[in-house]
Design a protein around this motif. Structure first.
Motif, PDB file in Angstrom:
ATOM      1  N   ALA A  27      12.240   7.168  -3.408  1.00  4.95           N
ATOM      2  CA  ALA A  27      11.532   7.586  -4.502  1.00  4.95           C
ATOM      3  C   ALA A  27      12.006   8.811  -4.458  1.00  4.95           C
ATOM      4  O   ALA A  27      12.764   8.837  -3.724  1.00  4.95           O
ATOM      5  N   ALA A  28      12.412   9.932  -5.353  1.00  2.00           N
ATOM      6  CA  ALA A  28      12.969  10.507  -5.188  1.00  2.00           C
ATOM      7  C   ALA A  28      12.131  12.248  -6.562  1.00  2.00           C
ATOM      8  O   ALA A  28      11.333  11.840  -6.821  1.00  2.00           O
TER       9      ALA A  28
ATOM     10  N   ARG B 124      11.048   3.995  -8.184  1.00  2.00           N
ATOM     11  CA  ARG B 124      11.790   2.527  -8.837  1.00  2.00           C
ATOM     12  C   ARG B 124      11.034   1.868  -7.349  1.00  2.00           C
ATOM     13  O   ARG B 124      12.318   2.119  -6.447  1.00  2.00           O
ATOM     14  N   ARG B 125      10.751   0.342  -8.732  1.00  2.00           N
ATOM     15  CA  ARG B 125      11.117  -0.744  -7.289  1.00  2.00           C
ATOM     16  C   ARG B 125      12.757  -1.522  -7.721  1.00  2.00           C
ATOM     17  O   ARG B 125      12.795  -1.748  -8.801  1.00  2.00           O
TER      18      ARG B 125
ATOM     19  N   ARG C 168      14.963  12.465  -1.544  1.00  2.00           N
ATOM     20  CA  ARG C 168      15.098  10.734  -2.076  1.00  2.00           C
ATOM     21  C   ARG C 168      14.959   9.945  -0.669  1.00  2.00           C
ATOM     22  O   ARG C 168      14.855  10.629   0.382  1.00  2.00           O
ATOM     23  N   CYS C 169      14.626   9.165  -1.083  1.00  2.00           N
ATOM     24  CA  CYS C 169      14.146   8.167   0.267  1.00  2.00           C
ATOM     25  C   CYS C 169      14.210   6.727  -0.827  1.00  2.00           C
ATOM     26  O   CYS C 169      14.152   6.698  -1.413  1.00  2.00           O
ATOM     27  N   LYS C 170      15.027   5.376   0.651  1.00  2.00           N
ATOM     28  CA  LYS C 170      14.575   4.351   0.322  1.00  2.00           C
ATOM     29  C   LYS C 170      13.589   2.819   1.470  1.00  2.00           C
ATOM     30  O   LYS C 170      13.951   4.126   2.571  1.00  2.00           O
ATOM     31  N   ILE C 171      12.556   2.779   1.075  1.00  2.00           N
ATOM     32  CA  ILE C 171      11.357   2.252   1.897  1.00  2.00           C
ATOM     33  C   ILE C 171      11.684   1.225   1.886  1.00  2.00           C
ATOM     34  O   ILE C 171      11.718   0.701   0.033  1.00  2.00           O
ATOM     35  N   TRP C 172      12.014   0.079   2.535  1.00  2.00           N
ATOM     36  CA  TRP C 172      11.728  -1.110   2.697  1.00  2.00           C
ATOM     37  C   TRP C 172      11.549  -2.033   3.671  1.00  2.00           C
ATOM     38  O   TRP C 172      10.847  -1.984   4.530  1.00  2.00           O
TER      39      TRP C 172
ATOM     40  N   TYR D  91       0.679  -1.535   0.180  1.00  2.00           N
ATOM     41  CA  TYR D  91      -0.139  -0.323  -0.293  1.00  2.00           C
ATOM     42  C   TYR D  91       0.998   1.151  -0.091  1.00  2.00           C
ATOM     43  O   TYR D  91       0.364   2.303  -0.767  1.00  2.00           O
ATOM     44  N   ILE D  92       1.857   1.334   0.237  1.00  2.00           N
ATOM     45  CA  ILE D  92       3.033   2.646   0.796  1.00  2.00           C
ATOM     46  C   ILE D  92       2.760   2.924   0.080  1.00  2.00           C
ATOM     47  O   ILE D  92       4.143   3.706  -0.802  1.00  2.00           O
ATOM     48  N   ALA D  93       4.348   1.499  -1.016  1.00  2.00           N
ATOM     49  CA  ALA D  93       4.934   1.391  -2.341  1.00  2.00           C
ATOM     50  C   ALA D  93       3.887   2.574  -2.855  1.00  2.00           C
ATOM     51  O   ALA D  93       3.870   4.015  -4.335  1.00  2.00           O
ATOM     52  N   LYS D  94       2.888   1.699  -3.547  1.00  2.00           N
ATOM     53  CA  LYS D  94       1.353   2.330  -4.161  1.00  2.00           C
ATOM     54  C   LYS D  94       1.585   3.765  -3.770  1.00  2.00           C
ATOM     55  O   LYS D  94       0.799   5.249  -4.897  1.00  2.00           O
TER      56      LYS D  94
END
Length: 303
Positions: A214-215, A205-206, A225-229, A181-184
């Motif tokens: 995301a940037a 970008r996945r 810019r961030c990275k979420i995992w 959900y967060i990615a979408k």
């Protein structure tokens, strides 16, 4: 349900009917049968009550399936509540929401009804093109509701909550669904941000099933810019992690969100490293968690 179909009706794609529109003095069985025979799309609102109702199962569902097999109508099972429906005659049909996840299992049920309305839109567009040659004619949609059986008590207390112990698989699935959900949410928000601001560009970008970056750029310069995992729930950092920038590896992060429960519901809980107010005790749903992380991401553009 009817509220969520308003957009389709306003666009002239569908017209709906359900048995609550039966007027005083009309013969109920006759009117339902008449509309059932005319409907282009039939929605089965599937729940334990729907399956237990002799009328829903033996009359409406059976006739709907007959018309589906004859190519006369499209039948969409809409899964409202958890129940054993996969082995029933409509179990082989493509159900909605996605993967047959019950509406009642969505933390934000508007998200579930959005998936349902999108499935109906797709079906209506196909039916209109096939049956009406793309003219302005509308698909007629009949809703077969989940009538409660006669044995359902009509007078009851509203205090019916019972504590339960959530299994690991329920928590893992909840966290997986939250990450998706967060990615979408990020992908859609970036797209909307870009469409509203000519000087903004973005990148989503996945990296793989468990990571995305995301940037956002203002006038060509990177602003955020961030990275979420998605990390293993049982190990460091134990949930969904947010990292400013795009650091290699998963060892450092600026915030994390874990899954927890109070014996009644599953919810998401920020660790509070980002110091964004007193959120440590908040019980967040998917949308709340997504907005929390999005707020951290977009903050550099709002200073």
């Amino acid at each position: 349900m009817e509220i969520h179909l308003s957009a389709l009706k306003r666009q002239g794609l569908i017209d709906t009917w359900h048995d609550r529109r039966i007027g005083a003095g009309e013969e109920i069985d006759h009117v339902i049968s008449e509309h059932l025979e005319k409907a282009d799309i039939i929605l089965l609102l599937v729940s334990p009550y729907f399956i237990a109702s002799d009328y829903c199962y033996d009359v409406e569902m059976k006739r709907a399936i007959e018309r589906q097999k004859a190519g006369e109508a499209r039948v969409l099972p809409v899964i409202l509540h958890p129940c054993d429906w996969h082995s029933l005659p409509f179990g082989k049909l493509m159900a909605t929401p996605t993967d047959g996840k019950p509406v009642s299992m969505f933390p934000n049920q508007h998200a579930a009804f959005l998936e349902i309305s999108q499935a109906i839109r797709k079906a209506a567009e196909e039916v209109n093109a096939k049956s009406y040659g793309g003219s302005s004619a509308k698909s007629t949609v009949q809703v077969a509701p989940d009538r409660k059986v006669d044995s359902e008590p009509q007078i009851r207390s509203s205090n019916l909550r019972v504590k339960k112990k959530y299994a690991d698989i329920e928590k893992d699935r909840f966290l997986n669904d939250a990450f998706e959900y967060i990615a979408k949410y990020f992908e859609g928000s970036l797209s909307e941000l870009r469409s509203r601001n000519n000087d903004v560009e973005s990148d989503f970008r996945r990296i793989d099933a468990n990571h995305f970056v995301a940037a956002v750029y203002m006038n060509g310069s990177e602003t955020s810019r961030c990275k979420i995992w998605l990390a293993d729930r049982r190990s460091f950092p134990g949930g969904i992690a947010y990292s400013v920038g795009n650091s290699p590896g998963d060892s450092s992060y600026n915030e994390s969100i874990s899954v927890d429960d109070d014996g009644y519901i599953l919810f998401l809980k920020p660790l509070g490293m980002a110091f964004r107010g007193r959120v440590e005790n908040e019980k967040m749903g998917f949308e709340g968690a997504a907005e929390y992380l999005w707020g951290m991401f977009i903050e550099p553009l709002q200073r």
